[in-house]
Design an enzyme around this catalytic site. Structure first.
Site, PDB file in Angstrom:
ATOM      1  N   LYS A  90       0.856  -1.193   0.000  1.00  0.00           N
ATOM      2  CA  LYS A  90       0.000   0.000   0.000  1.00  0.00           C
ATOM      3  C   LYS A  90       0.889   1.240   0.000  1.00  0.00           C
ATOM      4  CE  LYS A  90      -3.948   2.050   2.436  1.00  0.00           C
ATOM      5  NZ  LYS A  90      -4.868   1.950   3.586  1.00  0.00           N
ATOM      6  N   SER A 106      -9.854   2.164   2.536  1.00  0.00           N
ATOM      7  CA  SER A 106      -8.914   2.868   1.693  1.00  0.00           C
ATOM      8  C   SER A 106      -7.902   1.972   0.975  1.00  0.00           C
ATOM      9  CB  SER A 106      -8.145   3.885   2.532  1.00  0.00           C
ATOM     10  OG  SER A 106      -7.343   3.228   3.487  1.00  0.00           O
ATOM     11  N   SER A 151     -10.362  -0.113   6.729  1.00  0.00           N
ATOM     12  CA  SER A 151      -9.688   0.051   5.432  1.00  0.00           C
ATOM     13  C   SER A 151      -9.009  -1.192   4.878  1.00  0.00           C
ATOM     14  CB  SER A 151      -8.661   1.181   5.514  1.00  0.00           C
ATOM     15  OG  SER A 151      -9.296   2.421   5.375  1.00  0.00           O
TER      16      SER A 151
END
Lengths: 483, 93
Positions: free
Chosen positions: A74, A149, A173
């Site tokens: 990420k 996210s 997330s």
């Protein structure tokens, strides 16, 4: 031989039996990334380095537990020498001079970081629509969001590009995108994985975790991601078990808490049916369902939307255009440098949250909002503490429905905030929680959430693995079920 | 939450709200504050605030240099710097 849709465990076997070389694995990853360019799952690739690392492994084989396993990181974790944007314009030129502890841990275990995945800006969003680098498309449908996210990480795993990705979870997330993309995602206990080198959003809630195709792969990743880190004052100094050991423990007699206070009538009937079918599956595996009460659960979302913006407004004050990242052109003075840089660099959702944070922390409002929310946060944690005195895990649906269409939540931020209704409480209480695929509705995956007691990732992985041994929802891909 | 409050908190946040967006952001913030106001209905008398789920006291450590000096690398990624310092517009006339 293809690695598409393969698990870490599969690829380990393919590599050890020399069915495929390390270089071939990595070359195929980049081929798959290019074929799936339309998903917009990656922000930055690490191609040359990764291929070199794989070739080195072919020349000199390694016994490391995850040697040669490709992983997508990420874009919120600092990666030495590799651009790290956090989905924001304010960091679009930032190349960190160091790597996050969790990135080092994964790479020291042999993982190859193939690239950085797209995400909601500063992890603030539940649909990946707030990224400065554009929406991510859910591999399950052209106009569908992947969730957020950690949307790029979830999409990359769901499309079969990589067997594993890292994510972070402040209010859901990891779990919400895992659910919307039909993969397995685990948020560990707060403090299990070092936050050092993770770009901070809400420091008392943020936690990194693994995203993969199976609970078993999440256990393999978690074994390497956890460590005590003196550089993070909230890093736990507790024994780290071997998370694989308990995977096959029988569920007979184990207790699943079912939260009476959740009103399922606001959910789609089909989603409720899938959830109830999963509970029946667990019962058939020998587990017992026990009604529990979490009376303050409905206060999780409002509590979160005081605590998280407060911590975000404080954490994001470091982005001022002085030491790194974007700087506005030709400011007249220092004040203008700060204001212009931040106003140009942050998107609308990040600005909204900083403003709310400044409001709830400002003189005269601190007690009414920030202190009040922290008191309610304790009530929520107390509810979990008493519930866990008599049960092994708690289960809920992960989300209210399946993946929604891009743009469909409209312009009211609260509609998007309610997307995390079931996931937020685990962050407030610091508990580990995982989402696993448990069904499919109109060719869109659904997920079930398993919440564990403090430090008890082993139990949720055990429940997840046993479910995945007796069902095949985790084998569904956007191209159909795989063997 | 009104336009005046938004002006104050945007100053505190060092953010400038674009002229066309003031009304929308005031409305959004008002809705969010109304939404979190439901916390006021909860009786929290004698409840200690929970600031962090671990509730452990931060440990102290000896004041020793453990990190490598990254001065060169850090100045290199700054938007503006010379050999020793980060550069910003003149502060003292």
């Amino acid at each position: 031989m293809t690695i598409k849709y393969k698990t870490i465990k599969d690829i380990k076997i393919m590599l050890s039996q020399k069915e495929i070389s390390n270089a071939e694995v990595i070359q195929e990853v980049y081929k798959l990334i290019k074929e799936n360019n339309h998903l917009n799952a990656f922000v930055t690739l690490n191609e040359d380095n990764s291929i070199k690392k794989a070739e080195a492994l072919d020349n000199k084989p390694s016994n490391l537990p995850l040697a040669g396993i490709p992983i997508a990181q990420k874009d919120l974790f600092c990666t030495k020498g590799l651009r790290t944007t956090c989905g924001s314009k304010i960091l679009d030129n930032f190349v960190p001079p160091y790597s996050a502890t969790v990135i080092k841990n994964l790479e020291n275990a042999g993982c190859i970081s193939v690239g950085k995945t797209n995400m909601d800006e500063f992890a603030m969003g539940s649909s990946n629509e707030t990224s400065n680098f554009g929406n991510v498309q859910n591999p399950w449908g052209e106009n569908l969001v992947p969730g957020g996210s950690s949307g790029g990480s979830a999409a990359a795993v769901a499309a079969g590009i990589v067997p594993a990705a890292s994510g972070t979870d402040t209010g859901g997330s990891i779990r919400q995108p895992a659910s919307l993309c039909g993969i397995t995602g685990l948020k560990p206990t707060y403090g299990r994985i070092s936050r050092w080198g993770m770009i901070a959003f809400a420091s008392s809630l943020d936690q990194a975790g693994p995203m993969a195709r199976t609970a078993e792969d999440c256990a393999l990743l978690l074994n390497e991601m956890c460590s005590h880190d003196e550089k993070d004052t909230t890093s736990l100094n507790e024994d780290i078990p071997n998370f694989e050991e308990n995977l096959n423990s029988p569920l007979k007699g184990k207790k699943i808490g079912i939260v009476k206070d959740i009103d399922l009538s606001s959910l789609d009937d089909d989603v409720v049916k899938i959830y109830e079918d999963s509970l029946k599956e667990f019962v058939s595996l020998g587990a017992n369902l026990v009604d529990i009460s979490l009376p303050n659960l409905s206060l999780s979302v409002p509590t979160y939307y005081v605590v998280a913006p407060a911590e975000c407004s404080s954490n994001l004050s470091r982005f001022d255009g002085v030491k790194f990242g974007h700087r506005s052109n030709n400011p007249k003075n220092l004040e203008e440098l700060y204001v212009q840089t931040r106003s140009e660099g942050f998107g609308d959702e990040v600005k909204r949250r900083i403003l709310i944070g400044s409001y709830v922390l400002s003189a005269g409002y601190y007690d009414a909002y920030y202190k009040k929310a922290q008191q309610v946060r304790r009530l929520i944690k107390n509810d979990f503490d008493s519930a866990f005195s008599d049960i092994d895990v708690i289960m809920t649906p992960t989300t209210r429905g399946t993946a929604f269409e891009i743009g469909s939540k409209g312009s009211d931020p609260i509609q998007m905030y309610l997307e995390d209704l079931f996931t937020i409480s685990a962050n407030l209480a610091g508990l580990p929680a995982m989402s696993i695929p448990n069904g499919n509705l109109d060719n869109k995956p659904t997920g079930i959430q398993i919440i564990g007691n403090f430090l008890d990732e082993s139990s949720i992985l055990n429940f997840g693995h046993m479910f995945q041994k007796s069902t095949n929802w985790h084998m569904y891909t956007p191209e159909g079920a795989k063997q | 939450m009104d336009k005046k409050t938004v002006t104050t908190i945007s100053y505190l946040s060092r953010l400038k709200i674009d002229d066309g967006k003031e009304e929308k952001i005031t409305k959004d913030l008002k809705n969010i504050i109304n939404f979190v106001d439901q916390l006021n209905d909860v009786d929290t008398s004698n409840i200690e605030p929970l600031t962090n789920p671990l509730e452990k006291t931060a440990k102290s450590r000896t004041d020793e240099v453990t990190a490598k000096n990254l001065k060169k690398e850090l100045l290199k990624i700054a938007p503006s710097s010379n050999e020793d310092y980060f550069l910003v517009p003149r502060v003292v006339e």
